[in-house]
Structures are given as structure tokens and as C-alpha cells.
Scaffold this active site. Structure first.
Site, PDB file in Angstrom:
ATOM      1  N   GLY A  42       0.795  -1.219   0.000  1.00 56.03           N
ATOM      2  CA  GLY A  42       0.000   0.000   0.000  1.00 56.03           C
ATOM      3  C   GLY A  42       0.827   1.269   0.000  1.00 56.03           C
ATOM      4  O   GLY A  42       0.303   2.363  -0.241  1.00 56.03           O
ATOM      5  N   LYS A 195     -29.339  23.534  17.862  1.00 60.18           N
ATOM      6  CA  LYS A 195     -29.288  22.097  18.148  1.00 60.18           C
ATOM      7  C   LYS A 195     -28.400  21.811  19.347  1.00 60.18           C
ATOM      8  O   LYS A 195     -27.494  22.568  19.676  1.00 60.18           O
ATOM      9  CB  LYS A 195     -28.764  21.332  16.922  1.00 60.18           C
ATOM     10  CG  LYS A 195     -27.291  21.576  16.602  1.00 60.18           C
ATOM     11  CD  LYS A 195     -26.867  20.821  15.362  1.00 60.18           C
ATOM     12  CE  LYS A 195     -25.404  21.128  15.025  1.00 60.18           C
ATOM     13  NZ  LYS A 195     -24.988  20.487  13.777  1.00 60.18           N
TER      14      LYS A 195
END
Length: 314
Positions: A42, A195
Site C-alpha cells: 500500500g 441544536k
């Protein structure tokens, strides 16, 4: 003495390849040749397949997840510096980790400052980005920052809808300044959704501050992540008697079940840009391109022109 303009070369990271192609087309030249070699585990290594010595190099890459996108950009910057580029500009349409812009509780990292340090250490001379989560992140850099505003893209589209009773809304208290700035283009009223969160990405309660009755509401935000806030705000706004509700968000992070949440919500549409490529298409999501704006900004930087003129909305 006339100004000297260096040769411009544009290169794309793998995380923003499609947007980079459109930016290059709008700018009027092909993308430069850079390849990413990968090892079996990778690990990767970028390599420029053409000379960039003495050039103004624009490296285009949003730093959304995975973090390989950020690492790839850092390594391209390092490679460009070692290849004797004259001027290295990191074009980061979406600046990742920008929500980590302050120490809001004990023993946490300030991710956006860390990223700024990494970019400067890697060798950038300038950064170009759009709609940072907090404008003060610009102060984390000791190099020039071109902070583009997506309202120049969104405002003409909203005007084209011909909404008769337009009201702008912020999905939270923190976004009220952004909503008020947007509302000035329409001389519109602003309402705020207050909120309370239990934890990140989970809302405990929400209330509406302001009157939305018989109004066409447009919610304004910079990032749409799980879409939970927008969906809850849209549902509450419609319950309060609004005629319609839309949302404008610059960066479509859209993680988890965001697509399902949007499609099941009361939103008429979600209007986003292409700073982050969509994972899926959706009949409720409309994408507006940032390519022309970034191309103009790149041209102005190279020609030592003004960036502020790009903020003017017709």
C-alpha cells in the site's frame, strides 16, 4: 519593468482527478504528467514525468478521507520542491480536518493546525482552498492563503429558482454568520436552528429560532457529513409550516448513511459542489462545479492579479 510570468503546470492528485481535469480544461491546458507508484503493502510514491524546474506548480488535491489523500499531496509537494519548482501552490478544494480548529476540550489535537504545519514543512509557497470550516484557519499558515467563497457559484443558482418567499436558515448557531452573509445577496431574513448534540454526529434536540411559515427555506452550511442535522432541520422546518426547504453545502462529505438520509428527508434538494467526488448519484443531490472559479484564481495568482474580484456575485 513588466511583470514576468512563469510557466504554469497543473497536476492532479488521485483524490481530485475529475475536478482537476475540469480545472485544467477551463484554464486552457492539459494536466501535467504525474504518476503514483504503489508497493504491494500500500505504500506509494509520486513521480513527475516531466521537468518542472523554474515553473509555478499547482498541485490539486482535496484532503478528504482516506488520509492517503493528504499524504499523497505532501509527497507531491516534497517531490516538486526537490525538482526545483519555482513556486509551489497547494490547491485544496476541501481542506480536511478543518473541524478540528480549536482545543474545545482537554487533551485533544488541533488537526487543522497540524495539517497547516505539515504543508508548510513540505514546501508550499501558497495555499488555495474554498469555504474553510472556520475562516480563522487561514491564520494557521505563514504563507499566503487564497480562501475562495462558493457563494459566487450558489447565489446565481438560487436566483434561478425564482423562490417568491425566500428565507435563509442556519442549521446551527455556529453557522449563523455564514447564513447572514449569504442572506445579504437576497435581502432575505435569517432563521437559526439551535441544536444540542449528545456526541459527534448525534443530535439530542433542535429548536427553530424565527418564523418559517409559508416561506421557501434554504439551509446554508459548509459541510454535509452524515446529513443528520440537515434532515432533522428540514423536517422541523416543514412541520412549522414552510412551503419548501432546500440545503446548500459546499463540501459533500456524505459519510455513513448520508445518501439514504437525504433521500428520506423533507429536503427538496441538496445543492453541493464538486470539491469532493460523490460516491453515489442521487435524484435529490445537485452538483455545481467549482472548476471555472479555481481556474480563474490560478490565472490571477500566476499573473499577479486580484483574487478578491472573484468574490463579486452578479
Amino acid at each position: 519593468m513588466p511583470l514576468q510570468f512563469n510557466t504554469v503546470k497543473l497536476f492532479a492528485g488521485t483524490g481530485s482527478l475529475d475536478l482537476s481535469k475540469h480545472i485544467a480544461a477551463s484554464y486552457g491546458q492539459e494536466l501535467g504528467d504525474v504518476v503514483l507508484s504503489r508497493f504491494s503493502d500500500g505504500e506509494f510514491q509520486p513521480h513527475f514525468n516531466e521537468s518542472i524546474r523554474g515553473c509555478d506548480v499547482f498541485l490539486i488535491q482535496s484532503t478528504h478521507q482516506p488520509t492517503d489523500n493528504l499524504m499523497e499531496l505532501l509527497m507531491m509537494i516534497d517531490a516538486a520542491r526537490r525538482a526545483s519548482a519555482h513556486y509551489i501552490i497547494a490547491v485544496i478544494p476541501y481542506f480536511g480536518l478543518a473541524r478540528q480548529d480549536r482545543k474545545d476540550k482537554p487533551r485533544v489535537a488541533i488537526g487543522s493546525k497540524l495539517v497547516a504545519n505539515l504543508l508548510v514543512a513540505a514546501g508550499i509557497n501558497r495555499i488555495m482552498t474554498m469555504d474553510l470550516h472556520a475562516a480563522q484557519i487561514q491564520a494557521f499558515f505563514d504563507v499566503p492563503v487564497d480562501h475562495l467563497d462558493a457563494s459566487i457559484i450558489f447565489v446565481p443558482y438560487i436566483k434561478s429558482l425564482g423562490l417568491k418567499a425566500l428565507t435563509i436558515a442556519s442549521p446551527d448557531m455556529g453557522g449563523s454568520y455564514r447564513a447572514r452573509s449569504f442572506a445579504k445577496f437576497f435581502n432575505a431574513e435569517v432563521v437559526i436552528c439551535d441544536k444540542r448534540r449528545k456526541r459527534a454526529n448525534e443530535i439530542e434536540s433542535m429548536t427553530i429560532i424565527g418564523d418559517v411559515t409559508d416561506q421557501d427555506i434554504v439551509l446554508i452550511d459548509d459541510i454535509c457529513d452524515t446529513a443528520g442535522t440537515l434532515a432533522k432541520a428540514a423536517g422541523l422546518i416543514m412541520e412549522r409550516g414552510a412551503r419548501s426547504v432546500r440545503a446548500v453545502c459546499t463540501h459533500p462529505v456524505l459519510s455513513g448513511k448520508a445518501y439514504e438520509t437525504i433521500e428520506a428527508s423533507a429536503l427538496t434538494e441538496l445543492i453541493v459542489t464538486d470539491t469532493i467526488p460523490l460516491k453515489h448519484s442521487s435524484p435529490k443531490i445537485r452538483v455545481l462545479t467549482t472548476a471555472d472559479l479555481f481556474a480563474k484564481a490560478i490565472s490571477n495568482v500566476n499573473e499577479h492579479g486580484s483574487i478578491s474580484q472573484l468574490f463579486k456575485v452578479d
